[in-house]
Design an enzyme around this catalytic site. Sequence first.
Site, short mmCIF file in Angstrom:
data_model
loop_
_atom_site.label_atom_id
_atom_site.label_comp_id
_atom_site.label_asym_id
_atom_site.label_seq_id
_atom_site.Cartn_x
_atom_site.Cartn_y
_atom_site.Cartn_z
N GLU A 74 0.82 -1.21 0.00
CA GLU A 74 0.00 0.00 0.00
C GLU A 74 0.85 1.26 0.00
O GLU A 74 0.60 2.20 -0.74
CB GLU A 74 -0.96 0.01 1.20
CG GLU A 74 -2.25 -0.75 0.96
CD GLU A 74 -2.09 -2.25 0.99
OE1 GLU A 74 -1.03 -2.73 1.44
OE2 GLU A 74 -3.03 -2.96 0.58
N HIS A 107 -10.79 -3.93 9.12
CA HIS A 107 -11.54 -3.72 7.89
C HIS A 107 -12.79 -2.86 8.14
O HIS A 107 -13.76 -2.96 7.39
CB HIS A 107 -12.00 -5.06 7.29
CG HIS A 107 -10.90 -5.96 6.84
ND1 HIS A 107 -10.03 -6.57 7.70
CD2 HIS A 107 -10.54 -6.37 5.61
CE1 HIS A 107 -9.17 -7.32 7.02
NE2 HIS A 107 -9.46 -7.21 5.75
#
Lengths: 339, 330
Positions: A72, A141
């Site tokens: 990322e 998440h």
Amino acid sequence: MVTAVQNGTETGMRELTYTTAAREALDEEMERNPRIFVVGEGIGERGGNFNTTLGLYEKYGPERLRDTPIVERGFIGMCTGAAMTGTRPVVDFMFLDFALDAFGEMVNQIAKIQYMSSGRLEMPIVLRGCIGIGGSSATHHSGNYYPIFAHLPGFRVVVPTTPRDAKGMLKTALRGSDPVLFLEHKLLLNAKGEVPPVEADELIPFGTAAIRRPGTDATVVAIGAMVDKSVQAAEQLSQEGVEIEVLDLRSIAPMDEETILASVAKTGRLLVVDEDFQPCGMGAEISAVVMEKAFDELDAPVQRLNGVFTPVPYSPVLENAVTLSREQILQAMRDLMAE
Amino acid sequence: MSVVTGGGLDLTTEQALWLLREMLRIRRVEEALARSYAQGLIPGACHTYVGQEAIAVGVCAHLRSDDVVFSTHRGHGHALAKGAPAREVMAELFGKATGVSKGRGGSMHLFVPEVGLMGTTGIVGPNILQATGAGYSFQLMKTDQVSVAFFGDGAVNNGAFHEGVNMAAIWALPVVFVCENNQFATEVPFDYATRNTDVAERARAYGIPGVTVDGNDVLAVSEAAQAAVERARSGGGPSLVEGRTYRTRPHAEGMRDGGYRTVEEIDAWKQRDPIADLEVRLLDRGIATQEQIDAVRQEIEEVVADGLEFAKTSPYPEPDTAALHIYGAS
């Protein structure tokens, strides 16, 4: 500022899901601008974990639908350099929690490059993906985090809640020169709603809140998945003769102060409903703005209703306990009216 | 025009004098900046590149103005070698409106995108990723531009190095990764920070070419850079070039420079001055005359005097411009 009650009376409207509408925006803009490319994990042939790019790989090929290693920080930093040199990257980060690995790239580079270069470089990067509590997604998440980014000069931050807004705001993001965090609450991805025809080429500007339900007795500013719940609670209260005006903030930064202040001037009461944490959050910001600019309009203290200040747990029972229900929102509305 | 075959390079007098001129320009500008710092004329940090000039110059010798460079906190040399005007770099460090970043940046945020300087940076690592992204743009747009990341030994143990080099490798992006191994990350020795001090060898881990050169030999750097730039430009993908070098001034002006290295070591490296070395070789090989070298030196003295005067006499920015350019035009 433009505000609208989107009632679906326009011609040629189609019913699409949120994700389909956003994908249509991406497809139209990629067709229009060959410099747009998408990076992410599984966004190529697979079509995206949430079908964000389904069918686009076949149409635009691997250079424009670029599957990445699980890096990322790496691909967000890479896209920063791409945006500085004439292309327009879309980072499909799946969950905003993942993109936090690139927090330094976002804060120190993406948000500051236009400033540091005295406006000689643009930073047309779109960072898009899921936020929000739901589906037993647990701690890594489920984050919302948008106030953190709204705190920083340089970012545009939007949380669209309807398919029409998802499409229109993604198109706006893809034509501007600023970095945009385009955040999609996971519980809204399959929600259906009316979307104008392709020919309409509708762009929904940032910095505009939407009035989802007009009312006269109190104002609720809601964000993300809390908008629909707030509208439902307001409908219920309407049966008791209380008319709540529900605003969908949708643009976190810039924030539509004008629409909020106009509504508060009308109703005299304000409740901010936000699944995200209370400390230093959007409710604090909105409350301060109203206090500074509309103190005399208030008939009661501004109220905030937030998700519980905790990492998000897994078990459905625990998860339900940390977000907000329609019943809680209804109670908060009653409490506000009782002030 | 004389041509030399030495160090593997065929060098015209014009090219040789360009190398000399650019190294001298960096050296003299920075010496003037160091004096200005000591006089209190530079309000913020000033990290000099003194001793390392051969790397920026040897690499930028092969770049076009539309190629791009992503630099470091020690970036004056990269900015100047890429074509930034000396007077505007100096004015920036003085915090003046006429600086390359209009006084917003200082030493660590020099931006001259017009000549392909895409920024010096205060954070170690991100520029490696950004250079990779520029390579991605060039590949997508099908141009033959090349992107270069300069970074120190301190960056190669950072994840950005691994992530950036790996992505450039798997997508064969037109990027040249240039490690300036000056042996210390601020004051932390490189052999403390890693078990393997051979940076170029790491290229094998990514399946790309890696080469180590004497970073104080501008001809050696130039030769390695030429191959790497040509490879990138022709679609051959990225390369890693490691230049072994040494900064002969402290990490930043005003800092002490003891405790982590010896005076003897610093003096030994000063004897390997890349500028004096090039001058001797050009004279020995008959590439340039003493008169030509003296003319270059005189030219640079004038450039620096002009730059210093410009920096001193330029106005400060208007305070009400402090929050301009946070967002773009749209």
